[in-house]
Design a protein around this motif. Structure first.
Motif, PDB file in Angstrom:
ATOM      1  N   VAL A  52      67.307  52.219  18.497  1.00 23.33           N
ATOM      2  CA  VAL A  52      66.332  52.009  17.419  1.00 23.33           C
ATOM      3  C   VAL A  52      65.324  50.952  17.897  1.00 23.33           C
ATOM      4  O   VAL A  52      65.697  49.837  18.228  1.00 23.33           O
ATOM      5  N   LEU A  53      64.064  51.330  17.942  1.00 19.39           N
ATOM      6  CA  LEU A  53      63.013  50.431  18.401  1.00 19.39           C
ATOM      7  C   LEU A  53      62.330  49.715  17.238  1.00 19.39           C
ATOM      8  O   LEU A  53      61.898  48.573  17.378  1.00 19.39           O
ATOM      9  N   GLU A  54      62.226  50.405  16.106  1.00 14.74           N
ATOM     10  CA  GLU A  54      61.586  49.830  14.917  1.00 14.74           C
ATOM     11  C   GLU A  54      62.092  50.573  13.695  1.00 14.74           C
ATOM     12  O   GLU A  54      62.309  51.785  13.743  1.00 14.74           O
ATOM     13  N   TYR A  55      62.273  49.845  12.609  1.00 13.64           N
ATOM     14  CA  TYR A  55      62.694  50.478  11.356  1.00 13.64           C
ATOM     15  C   TYR A  55      62.228  49.566  10.242  1.00 13.64           C
ATOM     16  O   TYR A  55      62.745  48.472  10.066  1.00 13.64           O
ATOM     17  N   GLY A  56      61.214  49.965   9.519  1.00 12.65           N
ATOM     18  CA  GLY A  56      60.657  49.119   8.477  1.00 12.65           C
ATOM     19  C   GLY A  56      60.263  49.920   7.247  1.00 12.65           C
ATOM     20  O   GLY A  56      60.139  51.143   7.290  1.00 12.65           O
ATOM     21  N   LEU A  57      60.070  49.224   6.154  1.00 11.30           N
ATOM     22  CA  LEU A  57      59.690  49.840   4.886  1.00 11.30           C
ATOM     23  C   LEU A  57      58.353  49.284   4.444  1.00 11.30           C
ATOM     24  O   LEU A  57      58.126  48.073   4.470  1.00 11.30           O
ATOM     25  N   TRP A  58      57.483  50.170   4.019  1.00 14.47           N
ATOM     26  CA  TRP A  58      56.149  49.814   3.532  1.00 14.47           C
ATOM     27  C   TRP A  58      55.963  50.406   2.139  1.00 14.47           C
ATOM     28  O   TRP A  58      56.436  51.503   1.856  1.00 14.47           O
ATOM     29  N   ARG A  59      55.241  49.680   1.297  1.00 10.78           N
ATOM     30  CA  ARG A  59      54.848  50.209  -0.011  1.00 10.78           C
ATOM     31  C   ARG A  59      53.431  50.749   0.148  1.00 10.78           C
ATOM     32  O   ARG A  59      52.598  50.114   0.773  1.00 10.78           O
ATOM     33  N   THR A  60      53.167  51.901  -0.422  1.00 10.57           N
ATOM     34  CA  THR A  60      51.817  52.459  -0.367  1.00 10.57           C
ATOM     35  C   THR A  60      50.993  51.866  -1.510  1.00 10.57           C
ATOM     36  O   THR A  60      51.467  50.995  -2.244  1.00 10.57           O
ATOM     37  N   ASP A  61      49.786  52.370  -1.673  1.00  9.64           N
ATOM     38  CA  ASP A  61      48.936  51.886  -2.761  1.00  9.64           C
ATOM     39  C   ASP A  61      49.407  52.388  -4.129  1.00  9.64           C
ATOM     40  O   ASP A  61      48.882  51.980  -5.157  1.00  9.64           O
ATOM     41  N   ARG A  62      50.418  53.238  -4.147  1.00  5.29           N
ATOM     42  CA  ARG A  62      51.063  53.668  -5.398  1.00  5.29           C
ATOM     43  C   ARG A  62      52.364  52.897  -5.530  1.00  5.29           C
ATOM     44  O   ARG A  62      53.182  52.900  -4.612  1.00  5.29           O
ATOM     45  N   THR A  63      52.578  52.245  -6.646  1.00  2.00           N
ATOM     46  CA  THR A  63      53.744  51.363  -6.797  1.00  2.00           C
ATOM     47  C   THR A  63      55.078  52.108  -6.732  1.00  2.00           C
ATOM     48  O   THR A  63      56.109  51.480  -6.497  1.00  2.00           O
TER      49      THR A  63
END
Length: 110
Positions: A52-63
């Protein structure tokens, strides 16, 4: 605007045949906090997996909409991830918190 709520990168070096995945999920109204808590646990466990090189969570412009941004050394690392105990266990939690299955996009480097 996209807002990063939790992202980590492992110590692995980028390799030639990296696999990227973006998994968009829509969270049920009122379940955002529970989803984020479960997602943080998934991220912490996943970053300990080999490959695993990267694993992240992002929120979009919709909540209610989030995106997991993932990078793996190869297809074998992806397969190992989806078979891991923590992925299966937390995935069962997600079923109660999400509107439906994730929308998956596989990415390949140029």
């Amino acid at each position: 605007m996209i807002d990063s709520i939790f992202i980590q990168t492992s110590d692995h070096q980028r390799e030639k045949h990296v696999i990227g995945i973006v998994a968009r999920v829509k969270v049920k109204a009122g379940s955002e906090a529970a989803f984020e808590t479960a997602a943080k646990e998934l991220i912490a466990c996943t970053l300990k997996e080999p490959g695993v090189l990267e694993y992240g969570l992002w929120r979009t412009d919709r909540t209610d909409t989030y995106a997991f941004v993932e990078r793996y050394k190869d297809d074998a690392a992806v397969e190992a991830h989806v078979k891991s105990e923590h992925f299966r266990r937390i995935g069962r939690q997600f079923r109660e918190l999400l509107e439906g299955p994730p929308e998956m996009t596989k990415l390949l480097p140029l």
